[in-house]
Structures are given as structure tokens and as C-alpha cells.
Write a protein that holds these residues in place. Structure first.
Motif, mmCIF file in Angstrom:
data_model
loop_
_atom_site.group_PDB
_atom_site.id
_atom_site.type_symbol
_atom_site.label_atom_id
_atom_site.label_comp_id
_atom_site.label_asym_id
_atom_site.label_seq_id
_atom_site.Cartn_x
_atom_site.Cartn_y
_atom_site.Cartn_z
ATOM 1 N N THR A 16 -5.039 -1.112 -9.372
ATOM 2 C CA THR A 16 -5.727 0.004 -10.098
ATOM 3 C C THR A 16 -6.488 1.119 -9.304
ATOM 4 O O THR A 16 -6.327 0.697 -8.280
ATOM 5 C CB THR A 16 -7.249 -0.586 -11.438
ATOM 6 N N PRO A 17 -6.745 2.481 -10.258
ATOM 7 C CA PRO A 17 -7.339 3.337 -9.260
ATOM 8 C C PRO A 17 -8.291 2.759 -8.384
ATOM 9 O O PRO A 17 -9.096 3.259 -7.344
ATOM 10 C CB PRO A 17 -8.101 4.260 -9.683
ATOM 11 N N ASP A 18 -9.608 2.015 -9.219
ATOM 12 C CA ASP A 18 -10.439 1.164 -8.320
ATOM 13 C C ASP A 18 -10.495 0.239 -7.263
ATOM 14 O O ASP A 18 -10.295 0.187 -6.001
ATOM 15 C CB ASP A 18 -10.849 0.409 -8.930
ATOM 16 N N SER A 19 -9.190 -0.698 -7.766
ATOM 17 C CA SER A 19 -8.216 -1.127 -6.192
ATOM 18 C C SER A 19 -8.043 -0.347 -5.450
ATOM 19 O O SER A 19 -7.930 -1.292 -4.066
ATOM 20 C CB SER A 19 -7.670 -2.628 -6.541
ATOM 21 N N GLU A 20 -6.690 0.584 -5.491
ATOM 22 C CA GLU A 20 -5.676 1.348 -4.200
ATOM 23 C C GLU A 20 -7.257 1.877 -3.717
ATOM 24 O O GLU A 20 -7.573 2.096 -2.332
ATOM 25 C CB GLU A 20 -5.843 2.950 -4.949
ATOM 26 N N MET A 21 -8.541 2.564 -4.303
ATOM 27 C CA MET A 21 -9.857 2.972 -3.532
ATOM 28 C C MET A 21 -10.692 1.744 -2.953
ATOM 29 O O MET A 21 -10.646 2.441 -1.754
ATOM 30 C CB MET A 21 -10.846 3.672 -4.058
ATOM 31 N N ASN A 22 -10.981 0.595 -3.517
ATOM 32 C CA ASN A 22 -11.455 0.009 -2.552
ATOM 33 C C ASN A 22 -10.426 -0.886 -1.175
ATOM 34 O O ASN A 22 -10.803 -1.001 -0.631
ATOM 35 C CB ASN A 22 -11.821 -1.670 -2.999
ATOM 36 N N ARG A 23 -9.315 -0.571 -1.231
ATOM 37 C CA ARG A 23 -8.563 -1.223 -0.370
ATOM 38 C C ARG A 23 -8.426 0.110 0.759
ATOM 39 O O ARG A 23 -8.513 -0.600 2.100
ATOM 40 C CB ARG A 23 -6.710 -1.213 -0.541
ATOM 41 N N GLU A 24 -8.548 1.315 0.582
ATOM 42 C CA GLU A 24 -8.537 2.195 1.298
ATOM 43 C C GLU A 24 -10.007 1.833 1.967
ATOM 44 O O GLU A 24 -10.088 2.414 3.309
ATOM 45 C CB GLU A 24 -8.748 3.764 1.028
ATOM 46 N N ILE A 25 -11.110 1.932 1.400
ATOM 47 C CA ILE A 25 -12.313 1.648 1.939
ATOM 48 C C ILE A 25 -12.170 0.818 3.181
ATOM 49 O O ILE A 25 -12.817 1.035 4.356
ATOM 50 C CB ILE A 25 -13.503 1.265 0.180
#
Length: 182
Positions: A16-25
Motif C-alpha cells: 500500500t502507499p502507506d506501507s511504502e512511506m513507512n518503509r522509506e521512513i
């Protein structure tokens, strides 16, 4: 009765977009060594935000932001993440040598990429990120009557281009010449 459940959109790989953002963080945390924070408070003690905004708010402080990233990385739609000046003072005093300016600049890039734009000011000409809105709003509050959002509504590149066009037009569209030189 069956409850409706929210199923976030997924890409072809199931993320999901949220999981991608969390991965980047998470990558940002690792690359910038945020886990090395000693929680000594030197960064917050030297931070000029208190003087500029008139009060100390832990969530806005460098240490507060580090804690947010380490312990609550899913909750990123927060104005507190947009108060840092990225002035580098905290980095100079950090015994763990955490480059907080880079952390903040990279975090904001991630947030902007994932649509968290309400606390950011963008260039009126090209649409690039210019500054956090809290900084501009506080300038307007301190310097009553000044419209800083209008003054800062262009990024440095567009401001330079605009100035160059004005100078060129004033010079009759010709080349730049030194005064008194033909």
C-alpha cells in the motif's frame, strides 16, 4: 451483522502507499542513525524554535521529532513536523552526530511525495516546495501587516529568473553591460 472493513488499495506487488512511506521512513531512520540518539536533550536546548515561536513544544523539538519517527512512524500528518528551520544548530551539539537538518529535509520530501502538503508552501510559478507554512505564518504574526506568503511565494530559481527578466527588460532586452562601457 457483518462489519464493513476498509481494504487499502494495493499495487501489483501487494504493498500500500502507506506501507511504502513507512518503509522509506524506516530507511531514513537507519541511514541517518536516529537509533543512536542518546536522548540527552542538547538538540532541544539549542533549538531556536522556542525563541521564534514563543513557546517550547516537545513534539516540535528535534528530540520530539526523533521520538515520533522511532515510536510512531505511522502518524505523519502532523503540523509539528513542519516547525524545524533546518538551521543545523542541533547537529553541531549532538554527541551522536545525528544530522537532523538532513533528517528533516528528507522526511519532508517523503511526506510531500505521499501527499502530505497542507503544512507546506509551494512556489507559485513552478510548484516546488519552498518553506513550511508555520514559519511563514509566524513571520506574518510577528511582523504585523507584512504578507510574507506573497513575498516567499517563489522558489529561489524562479525568483532569480524573474529578476533576470526584469533586468533584461530594463536593459532594453540586450546583454548586460558595465556602466560606462560601450
Amino acid at each position: 451483522m457483518e462489519e464493513d472493513t476498509f481494504e487499502p488499495l494495493k499495487d501489483s506487488e501487494g504493498s500500500t502507499p502507506d506501507s511504502e512511506m513507512n518503509r522509506e521512513i524506516e530507511e531514513l531512520i537507519e541511514i541517518r542513525n536516529l537509533n543512536f540518539c542518546l536522548e540527552c536533550g542538547r538538540c532541544s536546548a539549542i533549538c531556536p524554535m522556542k525563541d521564534f515561536y514563543g513557546n517550547y513544544v516537545f513534539e516540535r523539538s528535534p528530540r520530539g521529532v526523533v521520538e515520533r519517527l522511532l515510536f510512531d512512524p505511522e502518524n505523519m500528518d502532523d503540523e509539528a513536523l513542519w516547525y524545524c528551520f533546518a538551521c543545523q544548530k542541533c547537529t553541531a551539539y549532538c554527541p551522536s552526530l545525528i544530522d537532523f537538518r538532513s533528517v528533516m529535509m528528507e522526511l519532508r520530501e517523503i511526506l510531500l511525495r505521499y501527499g502530505f502538503r497542507k503544512y507546506a508552501l509551494f512556489c507559485a510559478q513552478c510548484g516546488r516546495y519552498v518553506l513550511p507554512k508555520p514559519e511563514v505564518e509566524n513571520l506574518e504574526r510577528i511582523l504585523t501587516g507584512e504578507k510574507w506568503a506573497e513575498n516567499l511565494s517563489s522558489c529561489p530559481e524562479c525568483t532569480t529568473l524573474k529578476c533576470m527578466e526584469t533586468i533584461k527588460a530594463a536593459n532594453g532586452g540586450g546583454r548586460f553591460r558595465k556602466k560606462g562601457v560601450a
